[in-house]
Design a protein around this motif. Structure first.
Motif, mmCIF file in Angstrom:
data_model
loop_
_atom_site.group_PDB
_atom_site.id
_atom_site.type_symbol
_atom_site.label_atom_id
_atom_site.label_comp_id
_atom_site.label_asym_id
_atom_site.label_seq_id
_atom_site.Cartn_x
_atom_site.Cartn_y
_atom_site.Cartn_z
ATOM 1 N N MET A 118 9.712 19.905 -18.000
ATOM 2 C CA MET A 118 8.400 19.061 -18.241
ATOM 3 C C MET A 118 8.727 17.653 -17.775
ATOM 4 N N ASN A 119 7.603 17.143 -16.906
ATOM 5 C CA ASN A 119 7.707 15.906 -16.385
ATOM 6 C C ASN A 119 8.011 14.739 -17.691
ATOM 7 N N SER A 120 9.195 14.013 -17.869
ATOM 8 C CA SER A 120 9.360 13.217 -18.861
ATOM 9 C C SER A 120 8.444 11.802 -19.323
ATOM 10 N N ALA A 121 7.559 11.431 -18.265
ATOM 11 C CA ALA A 121 6.406 10.546 -18.433
ATOM 12 C C ALA A 121 5.288 11.184 -19.101
ATOM 13 N N ILE A 122 5.161 12.404 -18.884
ATOM 14 C CA ILE A 122 4.084 13.100 -19.574
ATOM 15 C C ILE A 122 4.350 13.222 -20.953
ATOM 16 N N THR A 123 5.621 13.639 -21.042
ATOM 17 C CA THR A 123 6.120 14.198 -22.438
ATOM 18 C C THR A 123 5.876 12.750 -23.383
ATOM 19 N N ALA A 124 6.510 11.730 -22.788
ATOM 20 C CA ALA A 124 6.153 10.426 -23.651
ATOM 21 C C ALA A 124 5.000 10.225 -23.894
ATOM 22 N N GLU A 125 4.069 10.308 -23.170
ATOM 23 C CA GLU A 125 2.648 9.730 -23.344
ATOM 24 C C GLU A 125 1.893 10.906 -24.024
ATOM 25 N N THR A 126 2.235 12.155 -24.319
ATOM 26 C CA THR A 126 1.587 13.158 -24.901
ATOM 27 C C THR A 126 1.957 13.364 -26.282
ATOM 28 N N PRO A 127 0.969 13.213 -27.228
ATOM 29 C CA PRO A 127 1.296 13.467 -28.575
ATOM 30 C C PRO A 127 1.711 14.701 -29.088
ATOM 31 N N ILE A 128 2.459 15.092 -30.125
ATOM 32 C CA ILE A 128 3.143 16.100 -30.363
ATOM 33 C C ILE A 128 1.786 17.078 -30.937
ATOM 34 N N PRO A 129 1.685 18.254 -30.599
ATOM 35 C CA PRO A 129 0.598 18.989 -30.892
ATOM 36 C C PRO A 129 0.538 19.052 -32.325
ATOM 37 N N THR A 130 -0.277 19.510 -33.189
ATOM 38 C CA THR A 130 -0.295 19.611 -34.671
ATOM 39 C C THR A 130 -1.562 20.237 -35.201
ATOM 40 N N GLY A 131 -1.475 20.673 -36.471
ATOM 41 C CA GLY A 131 -2.861 21.278 -36.811
ATOM 42 C C GLY A 131 -3.655 22.355 -36.228
ATOM 43 N N VAL A 132 -4.768 22.330 -35.745
ATOM 44 C CA VAL A 132 -5.708 22.998 -35.246
ATOM 45 C C VAL A 132 -5.094 23.405 -34.071
ATOM 46 N N LYS A 133 -4.419 22.498 -33.308
ATOM 47 C CA LYS A 133 -3.868 22.551 -31.645
ATOM 48 C C LYS A 133 -3.080 23.479 -31.654
ATOM 49 N N LEU A 134 -2.432 24.013 -33.024
ATOM 50 C CA LEU A 134 -1.352 25.142 -32.816
ATOM 51 C C LEU A 134 -1.879 26.363 -33.158
ATOM 52 N N THR A 135 -3.326 26.414 -33.061
ATOM 53 C CA THR A 135 -3.717 27.710 -33.497
ATOM 54 C C THR A 135 -4.959 28.421 -32.585
ATOM 55 N N PRO A 136 -5.124 29.542 -32.797
ATOM 56 C CA PRO A 136 -6.404 30.152 -31.878
ATOM 57 C C PRO A 136 -7.731 29.679 -31.934
ATOM 58 N N PHE A 137 -7.683 28.678 -32.870
ATOM 59 C CA PHE A 137 -8.994 28.009 -32.979
ATOM 60 C C PHE A 137 -9.194 26.924 -31.850
ATOM 61 N N ASP A 138 -7.915 26.426 -31.490
ATOM 62 C CA ASP A 138 -8.218 25.463 -30.425
ATOM 63 C C ASP A 138 -8.253 26.476 -28.930
ATOM 64 N N GLU A 139 -9.422 25.990 -28.074
ATOM 65 C CA GLU A 139 -9.523 26.758 -27.065
ATOM 66 C C GLU A 139 -8.400 26.708 -26.154
ATOM 67 N N ALA A 140 -7.885 25.671 -25.835
ATOM 68 C CA ALA A 140 -6.595 25.364 -24.990
ATOM 69 C C ALA A 140 -5.520 26.302 -25.413
ATOM 70 N N PHE A 141 -5.083 26.334 -26.666
ATOM 71 C CA PHE A 141 -4.213 27.003 -27.124
ATOM 72 C C PHE A 141 -4.349 28.477 -26.798
#
Length: 105
Positions: free
Chosen positions: A1-24
């Motif tokens: 993974m691109n380190s610049a993107i990694t540094a800018e992207t917040p760590i996913p948490t909560g609903v973003k780590l469930t099937p309720f999040d469409e992207a996930f």
């Protein structure tokens, strides 16, 4: 993974780590890769749970009897082992056979 993107992207948490999040739901692998790269062991405070994504860490968790979901295999002084002992002492040992308390190993 691109380190610049990694540094800018917040760590996913909560609903973003469930099937309720469409992207996930549609493609969880980039999210899980981001989590594994940033925090292989991640405490998700929003949903009160742990994510363990690194291969060796997952392997260790699955082999650790203190973390077993099967109270029949748990070490006596572990949390699950104490639940089993209390169930036996109180006459509730029949509940120990419930599939909720069993690992699939």
């Amino acid at each position: 993974m691109n380190s610049a993107i990694t540094a800018e992207t917040p760590i996913p948490t909560g609903v973003k780590l469930t099937p309720f999040d469409e992207a996930f739901r549609n493609d969880p692998y980039p999210v899980l890769e981001r989590l594994r790269d940033a925090e292989p062991i991640h405490r998700d405070e929003a949903l009160s749970r742990w994510f363990v994504t690194g291969f060796e860490n997952v392997r260790e968790v699955l082999r650790n009897k203190d973390l077993s979901n099967d109270i029949n295999k748990a070490l006596p002084n572990s949390y699950a082992g104490r639940i089993a002992a209390n169930a036996k002492e109180s006459g509730m040992s029949i509940t120990i056979g419930s599939m909720i308390f069993m690992d699939d190993r």
